[in-house]
Design an enzyme around this catalytic site. Structure first.
Site, short mmCIF file in Angstrom:
data_model
loop_
_atom_site.label_atom_id
_atom_site.label_comp_id
_atom_site.label_asym_id
_atom_site.label_seq_id
_atom_site.Cartn_x
_atom_site.Cartn_y
_atom_site.Cartn_z
N THR A 174 0.85 -1.19 0.00
CA THR A 174 0.00 0.00 0.00
C THR A 174 0.88 1.24 0.00
OG1 THR A 174 -1.47 1.41 1.28
CG2 THR A 174 -0.29 -0.23 2.52
N ILE A 175 0.60 2.13 -0.92
CA ILE A 175 1.37 3.38 -0.91
C ILE A 175 1.09 4.16 0.37
CG2 ILE A 175 1.49 3.61 -3.42
CD1 ILE A 175 -0.65 5.88 -3.09
N ASP A 176 -0.06 3.90 1.00
CA ASP A 176 -0.45 4.68 2.18
C ASP A 176 0.43 4.40 3.39
OD1 ASP A 176 -2.53 5.96 0.88
OD2 ASP A 176 -3.95 4.35 1.30
N MET A 215 -1.92 12.02 -1.77
CA MET A 215 -2.86 10.97 -1.35
C MET A 215 -2.72 10.63 0.13
SD MET A 215 -3.20 8.18 -4.43
CE MET A 215 -4.32 8.45 -5.80
N GLN A 244 1.29 9.43 -8.48
CA GLN A 244 2.13 9.14 -7.31
C GLN A 244 2.16 7.65 -6.98
OE1 GLN A 244 0.21 11.05 -3.63
NE2 GLN A 244 -1.29 11.42 -5.22
N ARG A 245 1.22 6.89 -7.49
CA ARG A 245 1.25 5.46 -7.19
C ARG A 245 1.64 4.60 -8.39
NH1 ARG A 245 -5.33 4.66 -6.54
NH2 ARG A 245 -5.73 4.26 -8.74
N ARG A 265 -6.02 9.34 3.00
CA ARG A 265 -7.27 9.72 3.67
C ARG A 265 -7.07 9.82 5.18
NH1 ARG A 265 -9.62 6.21 -0.37
NH2 ARG A 265 -11.38 7.27 -1.39
#
Lengths: 406, 406
Positions: free
Chosen positions: B142-144, B188, B300-301, B190
């Site tokens: 996950t990029i997050d 990005m 970005q991803r 949330r």
């Protein structure tokens, strides 16, 4: 002994510093040039005497190499148009007096359409006033690729390479789900669709992207656009569309005009925000499927880490050629690229009188747009393909590219 | 003889195919594994028996190498959450029957938070039903960077490298004019501000960018934001700001909530559009200077052309490790990265019970955000820095990166 002055103007590109590098290199090899001056912020820096001597700063190859992998204008830029000298010559007199003060015999101005207007006005002023010891040559740059007389413009190839690569990557990203979805990618270009057309190069390695390309040279037909999308959505789930920022309707108004306030930039150009967003809302309303819009924004002009080696090479060459032309006694011209052939690609440099260039715009020829108006032809792809070839050996530090800083 | 099954799920990253590569490599070296199956579109492809045998496709090194430079999920993806098996076990029974039909003994599911929920549910179902011949292991992506128990997540490093590079390039682009201007870059995230924080790494090579960083872990204070900007604009002309997509006010509502319609995605997540655009309008209204907002959007991803070599290496290693763990008889775990030290960076792989991971979110620790709430600390930069190191030797063709296509 005379000195050489260089300045940069207009919007940033990935190649404008390579042209600066070329000017400096040409200046350095001439023993009769004592100093190479750079003006900060274009013509503004000349008027305010913000000049910097570049010889020592670029006395080593590494600085010049870093300059070529640094996006945007190392000397700063401006967006200024000189008044007509026939109406008010005070700024022209000031510029000439500053040139005299610093013994500037040669001036290379790197820029796009508005900057070539400055080259044209300043050189015509010198000619009219019989000022023969100041030679002024323009070196082109613009991602928009809309300068006439030159086959293409430095900066365009790198932006096109970024756009083609990004469309290929967006294709990978958007193809993972098996649900109907529309992705609208807005590409820069108010009056010329060259960059939007560059999205078609993503197809060269087999990706079926974009599905449609709408450039600003053709009046945009909303009804046809929705029909195109509906038809394609009946064939495949992920539909990707490239649109020019400057799409206009049949009456010549920007399609997104109603969406944004009518601000203008320093040149009186309308600030466009949202052909992509406008169409996104339309698709959501009229088709109702999943829809997203993407603005490539300033990344398309400053992503120097994926610059085209051909573009950077040519930009550097044009800088050297422009300085050389001035040193050889010519004035009031722009250095141009002439394409000799496509396969294998060959080019040479020539010079064109600035009167033929300033304030003219070269658009995508209508015959390079398909009859349906929703794609570009093979000829256009073949025109762009040589310009995105090759990658720079970018120097990284701490995981990110190193940039030159004045 | 047993077969190995691999699937990919959740949003695209630049590294998820490297993990797939690792799974395939580990499967190939085991002579007791006859076939390596890939399921299209994650768990959906299992339920609909859309399985493809990968052994032949990846029987040469070049295909695996291309896979590692291809963004997004080569097998396709999905965004599906299984119902609780205690309430409805029909899907679980179907999955197990399909596993039996294809002699699947080992299943590696590559994905983020929602995908680890699937690993957790499916492995707990198997455990409860005493199904011992099916081993299920999760591999993170996950990029997050918001999965718990693992030091960081594959995909994050490449996204962080893109973001840091892009901020450095945006700095060059935005610094050319000598007029007051604010640039707001929306990143990005949330619920976690890791990616927004990565913008700070642009400073490592000397660029003073971004001027402020606002992550979604801290309640966003509009008044403080405008004060920050005004103060900075009195010191310098170009001010660049990084903001998380998921910025929330003191009441926990998204700041841009009023700007967009309240659509939700397949998981019930709210579709966010416009923290950056919202703040752009606010600055235009309240400060009145030139202002622009930039959304890094899906670039970005999926900008795999500038992937982090460390990230791709680790992603590949985690895939191999996850397959290895399943083959060695373990189930209901996720492969994690444990950081041993920072300078020089060293890591190792360990495995953590999936119950400790599924449906939990790891946010940026509040102590890594400055007291003023408008920047991140040195510790956070040092945490991310090793993860963006190194560049892939990307193979280009026709001027753009070559992508693997199944």
């Amino acid at each position: 002994m005379k000195n050489l002055l260089v300045a940069q103007s207009g919007g940033p590109t990935s190649a404008i510093n390579a042209t600066l590098c070329g000017v400096i290199e040409r200046g350095m090899i001439n023993t009769e040039i004592e100093k190479i001056y750079g003006a900060h912020n274009g013509i503004l820096g000349i008027l305010s005497e913000k000049l910097v001597v570049l010889n020592d700063i670029f006395a080593n190859a590494e600085a010049l190499q870093l300059l070529c992998q640094t996006p945007s204008s190392a000397l700063g830029s401006c967006r200024v148009k000189l008044a007509d000298w026939q109406e008010n010559s005070s700024e022209y007199e000031k510029i000439v007096s500053i040139f005299r003060k610093y013994h500037i015999g040669y001036f290379v101005y790197i820029g796009g359409n508005d900057s070539m207007d400055t080259v044209q006005k300043l050189s015509s002023y010198c000619k009219a006033k019989n000022i023969e010891d100041i030679k002024i040559i323009g070196a082109p740059k613009t991602i928009d690729n809309d300068l006439t007389q030159t086959d293409h413009c430095p900066g365009f190839g790198s932006a096109a390479k970024y756009i083609a690569t990004t469309f290929a990557e967006i294709y990978c990203d958007c193809s993972v789900y098996d649900i109907p979805a529309v992705t609208i990618v807005e590409v820069m270009g108010r009056d010329a669709g060259w960059l939007t057309a560059a999205s078609a190069l993503a197809r060269c390695n087999g990706h079926t992207v974009p599905d449609f390309i709408y450039v600003c040279e053709r009046a945009f037909d909303t009804k046809k656009f929705l029909e195109d999308l509906k038809k394609k959505l009946s064939e495949k789930s992920s539909v990707i569309v490239a649109v020019s920022e400057g799409l206009k309707n049949e009456y010549g108004s920007y399609i997104a005009q109603s969406m944004h306030n009518e601000q203008t930039d320093a040149f009186g150009h309308k600030i466009l925000a949202g052909a992509g967003k406008f169409l996104e809302e339309m698709v959501r309303r009229e088709i109702g499927c999943k829809v997203r819009s993407i603005e490539l924004n300033i990344m398309q002009r400053c992503s120097c880490h994926i610059a085209s080696a051909v573009d950077i090479y040519e930009a550097r060459l044009l800088g050297s050629a422009a300085a050389d032309r001035a040193i050889n006694g010519f004035s009031g011209e722009m250095a141009c690229i002439q394409r000799i052939k496509n396969m294998p690609y060959e080019m040479k440099i020539n010079f064109v009188n600035i009167d033929k260039i300033a304030n003219k715009v070269k658009q995508v020829p209508l015959e390079w747009i398909t009859k349906e108006g929703n794609d570009v032809t093979k000829e256009l792809i073949e025109y762009i393909l040589p310009l995105i070839q090759g990658e720079l050996p970018v120097q990284y530090q701490n995981g990110i590219p190193v940039h030159f800083k004045l």
